[in-house]
Motif scaffolding. Structure first.
Motif, PDB file in Angstrom:
ATOM      1  N   UNK A   7      40.505  43.931  34.134  1.00 23.27           N
ATOM      2  CA  UNK A   7      41.963  43.915  34.271  1.00 23.27           C
ATOM      3  C   UNK A   7      42.488  44.994  35.217  1.00 23.27           C
ATOM      4  N   UNK A   8      43.691  44.757  35.716  1.00 23.55           N
ATOM      5  CA  UNK A   8      44.360  45.732  36.580  1.00 23.55           C
ATOM      6  C   UNK A   8      44.642  47.013  35.773  1.00 23.55           C
ATOM      7  N   UNK A   9      44.475  48.201  36.366  1.00 26.11           N
ATOM      8  CA  UNK A   9      44.690  49.441  35.602  1.00 26.11           C
ATOM      9  C   UNK A   9      46.049  49.496  34.890  1.00 26.11           C
ATOM     10  N   UNK A  10      47.106  48.968  35.528  1.00 25.53           N
ATOM     11  CA  UNK A  10      48.444  49.047  34.907  1.00 25.53           C
ATOM     12  C   UNK A  10      48.553  48.202  33.640  1.00 25.53           C
ATOM     13  N   UNK A  11      47.635  47.226  33.470  1.00 24.29           N
ATOM     14  CA  UNK A  11      47.724  46.348  32.285  1.00 24.29           C
ATOM     15  C   UNK A  11      47.480  47.122  30.989  1.00 24.29           C
ATOM     16  N   UNK A  12      46.755  48.249  31.080  1.00 25.17           N
ATOM     17  CA  UNK A  12      46.415  48.975  29.855  1.00 25.17           C
ATOM     18  C   UNK A  12      47.624  49.723  29.275  1.00 25.17           C
TER      19      UNK A  12
ATOM     20  N   UNK B  74      50.953  37.913  27.770  1.00 27.42           N
ATOM     21  CA  UNK B  74      49.949  38.193  28.806  1.00 27.42           C
ATOM     22  C   UNK B  74      48.879  39.151  28.308  1.00 27.42           C
ATOM     23  N   UNK B  75      47.647  38.697  28.361  1.00 26.27           N
ATOM     24  CA  UNK B  75      46.510  39.535  27.977  1.00 26.27           C
ATOM     25  C   UNK B  75      46.238  40.598  29.039  1.00 26.27           C
ATOM     26  N   UNK B  76      46.727  40.367  30.274  1.00 23.64           N
ATOM     27  CA  UNK B  76      46.437  41.233  31.415  1.00 23.64           C
ATOM     28  C   UNK B  76      45.897  40.368  32.544  1.00 23.64           C
ATOM     29  N   UNK B  77      45.929  40.914  33.760  1.00 27.94           N
ATOM     30  CA  UNK B  77      45.461  40.102  34.896  1.00 27.94           C
ATOM     31  C   UNK B  77      44.149  40.628  35.470  1.00 27.94           C
ATOM     32  N   UNK B  78      43.115  39.772  35.521  1.00 25.55           N
ATOM     33  CA  UNK B  78      41.846  40.173  36.126  1.00 25.55           C
ATOM     34  C   UNK B  78      41.931  40.296  37.652  1.00 25.55           C
ATOM     35  N   UNK B  79      40.937  40.997  38.187  1.00 21.11           N
ATOM     36  CA  UNK B  79      40.888  41.252  39.627  1.00 21.11           C
ATOM     37  C   UNK B  79      40.567  39.980  40.418  1.00 21.11           C
ATOM     38  N   UNK B  80      41.340  39.706  41.467  1.00 23.07           N
ATOM     39  CA  UNK B  80      41.033  38.550  42.322  1.00 23.07           C
ATOM     40  C   UNK B  80      39.659  38.671  42.992  1.00 23.07           C
ATOM     41  N   UNK B  81      39.210  39.917  43.237  1.00 24.24           N
ATOM     42  CA  UNK B  81      37.897  40.089  43.881  1.00 24.24           C
ATOM     43  C   UNK B  81      36.765  39.761  42.892  1.00 24.24           C
ATOM     44  N   UNK B  82      36.959  40.137  41.631  1.00 24.68           N
ATOM     45  CA  UNK B  82      35.962  39.794  40.606  1.00 24.68           C
ATOM     46  C   UNK B  82      35.856  38.269  40.520  1.00 24.68           C
ATOM     47  N   UNK B  83      37.007  37.601  40.555  1.00 31.52           N
ATOM     48  CA  UNK B  83      37.029  36.133  40.520  1.00 31.52           C
ATOM     49  C   UNK B  83      36.274  35.542  41.713  1.00 31.52           C
ATOM     50  N   UNK B  84      36.564  36.076  42.906  1.00 28.58           N
ATOM     51  CA  UNK B  84      35.951  35.557  44.138  1.00 28.58           C
ATOM     52  C   UNK B  84      34.422  35.684  44.063  1.00 28.58           C
ATOM     53  N   UNK B  85      33.966  36.874  43.628  1.00 29.86           N
ATOM     54  CA  UNK B  85      32.512  37.111  43.549  1.00 29.86           C
ATOM     55  C   UNK B  85      31.894  36.222  42.478  1.00 29.86           C
ATOM     56  N   UNK B  86      32.576  36.104  41.344  1.00 28.80           N
ATOM     57  CA  UNK B  86      32.050  35.266  40.261  1.00 28.80           C
ATOM     58  C   UNK B  86      31.835  33.842  40.764  1.00 28.80           C
ATOM     59  N   UNK B  87      32.839  33.362  41.476  1.00 30.21           N
ATOM     60  CA  UNK B  87      32.784  31.984  41.965  1.00 30.21           C
ATOM     61  C   UNK B  87      31.632  31.818  42.961  1.00 30.21           C
ATOM     62  N   UNK B  88      31.524  32.730  43.900  1.00 33.60           N
ATOM     63  CA  UNK B  88      30.453  32.664  44.904  1.00 33.60           C
ATOM     64  C   UNK B  88      29.083  32.703  44.237  1.00 33.60           C
TER      65      UNK B  88
END
Ligand SMILES: Cc1cc2nc3c(=O)[nH]c(=O)nc-3n(C[C@H](O)[C@H](O)[C@H](O)COP(=O)(O)OP(=O)(O)OC[C@H]3O[C@@H](n4cnc5c(N)ncnc54)[C@H](O)[C@@H]3O)c2cc1C
Length: 407
Positions: free
Chosen positions: A286-291, A184-198
């Motif tokens: 990425x989520x802060x905990x991923x680092x 796992x490279x890390x998980x991006x923010x669902x909100x960043x995804x939502x905005x990107x898509x919109x």
């Protein structure tokens, strides 16, 4: 009682939410779009179960792999729809054939990502393909436990932290459970995804266009005069039209025209040119905990870890056809048989350094110095503007990242 003081110490696995006997823990979204638990103190009975299951409050051992394989699904169409070699489907099909249940991540009707389960081969389709954002785990640990107690075989797939959360939630080993995490490279923010898509849809479509989610186009046609309606038909983060190694992000939109014809538009960009993938792979979203991931390197307790076998062209060039090859890391004895019985697997010796092309197996991503800048811009201006501004400050980050990697 669980209390998140430092956001980097919560991976959002929601084991605490699911174990709570009073159901007094809820998940709230922060400004970056990640979910964190909050306890309703009035209902809490201080039983301590939430702390007992929290993976951030316990440490796990790095495990040396028992075996490593390169694997490819024998069905070309499955491999084409999968991110790497389709090993997830291969494992899942075996469980379904045994009357079992498979848990994985699928798109929801609004193209966010949720964890769910299926008992059928058709149901596996939705789980195929990586969705590069954090999935909402919901109450799938509880659902999996019910199936396990009823004696059903269960395959649970997810990020290393989701698997670590499940294992702590269950608190005992089940012979009928197969856990599969991925490099796992890390998980991006669902909100960043939502905005990107919109923003992408808005950029691609004319002003008088509305985006429909799962509703049928034809029944909607004509209800708002002069408005064109488009619907997302499919999204692939790992489209292989140009090959596995040069994968693209692909978005298929459809539109019903005034004479009832359905037009389909494909928006496709190779991953280094796609802004969402850039922000993900440069570690900004990425989520802060991923680092400082607590579950990498086999620490999740999974039976198997799967991933892309980057570098297979050097280790076993005869297998590499640029249509996808999976890396399979075996951690537990009990599941090896199921794999070795299958003829499409090639065992790779650890001496050949199978992780060389995939350091994410062991190493957490580097936290860019400008991550906070990116998210503050994101809050004010949305994704695309925030990313453009952040890109202009990236040189400093590149230098620091190089030093981090060297260290
Ligand atoms: C966020 C993320 C980061 C990744 N980082 C790397 C990496 O750095 N290196 C690497 O080699 N591989 C990485 N992978 C895994 C890789 O993309 C493939 O999923 C893996 O190689 C399995 O491919 P496959 O062909 O067997 O099956 P596929 O059909 O492509 O895999 C689907 C599996 O992934 C699960 N899945 C998909 N999206 C999510 C999600 N958002 N959350 C939880 N589970 C999900 C599905 O439930 C299913 O189990 C990552 C995957 C994700 C989701």
């Amino acid at each position: 009682m669980i209390k998140v003081k430092d956001k980097s110490a919560c991976c959002g696995c929601a084991a605490c939410v699911q174990i709570c006997p009073k159901q007094c823990i809820s998940l709230d979204e922060d400004k970056e779009g990640f979910l964190y638990p909050t306890v309703n103190r009035n209902l809490c009975i201080e039983c301590g179960k939430c702390e007992a299951v929290c993976i951030e409050l316990h440490s796990f051992e790095v495990r040396e792999p028992l075996k490593v394989f390169a694997a490819q699904h024998f069905d070309e169409s499955v491999r084409a729809a999968s991110s790497s070699g389709g090993i997830f489907t291969l494992l899942a099909e075996a469980v379904i054939n045994d009357g079992g249940v498979v848990f994985g991540a699928r798109f929801d009707s609004d193209w966010s990502v949720v964890h769910d389960f299926t008992e059928t081969h058709e149901g596996l389709q939705a789980f195929r393909g990586s969705k590069y954002l954090q999935s909402r785990i919901g109450n799938t640990y509880r659902q999996a436990e019910k199936f396990l107690k009823a004696g059903r075989k269960v395959l649970f797939s997810g990020t290393p932290c989701q698997i670590a959360g499940l294992k702590r939630y269950l608190h005992k080993d089940y012979e009928n459970l197969l856990t599969v995490d991925f490099v796992c490279h890390g998980v991006p923010s669902p909100l960043v995804w939502k905005k990107y898509l919109e923003e992408t849809i808005a950029r691609q479509c004319e002003k008088n266009t509305v985006l429909l989610h799962s509703n049928p186009l034809i029944s909607e046609r004509g209800s708002m005069a002069g408005i064109r309606k488009r619907k997302i038909d499919a999204i692939s983060f790992r489209n292989k039209n140009l090959g596995w190694k040069k994968y693209s992000f692909a978005l298929t939109l459809s539109e019903v025209t005034t004479d009832g014809e359905k037009n389909t538009v494909l928006l496709s960009t190779i991953f280094p040119e796609n802004e969402y993938m850039q922000a993900f792979l440069a570690d900004f979203s990425l989520r802060p905990s991923c680092y400082a991931c607590p579950a990498k390197g086999g620490k999740s307790g999974s039976d198997l870890t799967i991933g892309d076998f980057w570098g297979i062209e050097k280790i076993a060039p005869e297998i590499d056809d640029d249509k996808g090859c999976s890396l399979v890391i075996v951690h537990t004895d009990k599941k090896v048989n199921r794999l070795s019985n299958n003829s499409i697997l090639s065992e790779i010796s650890l001496r050949q350094d199978p992780f060389k092309g995939n350091p994410s197996y062991y190493i957490s991503p580097y936290q860019p110095v400008n991550r906070a800048f990116f998210f503050s811009q994101f809050g004010k201006n949305g994704f695309c503007k925030a990313w453009k501004k952040t890109m202009s400050t990236k040189l400093q980050d590149r230098i620091l990242r190089k030093i981090y990697q060297l260290l």
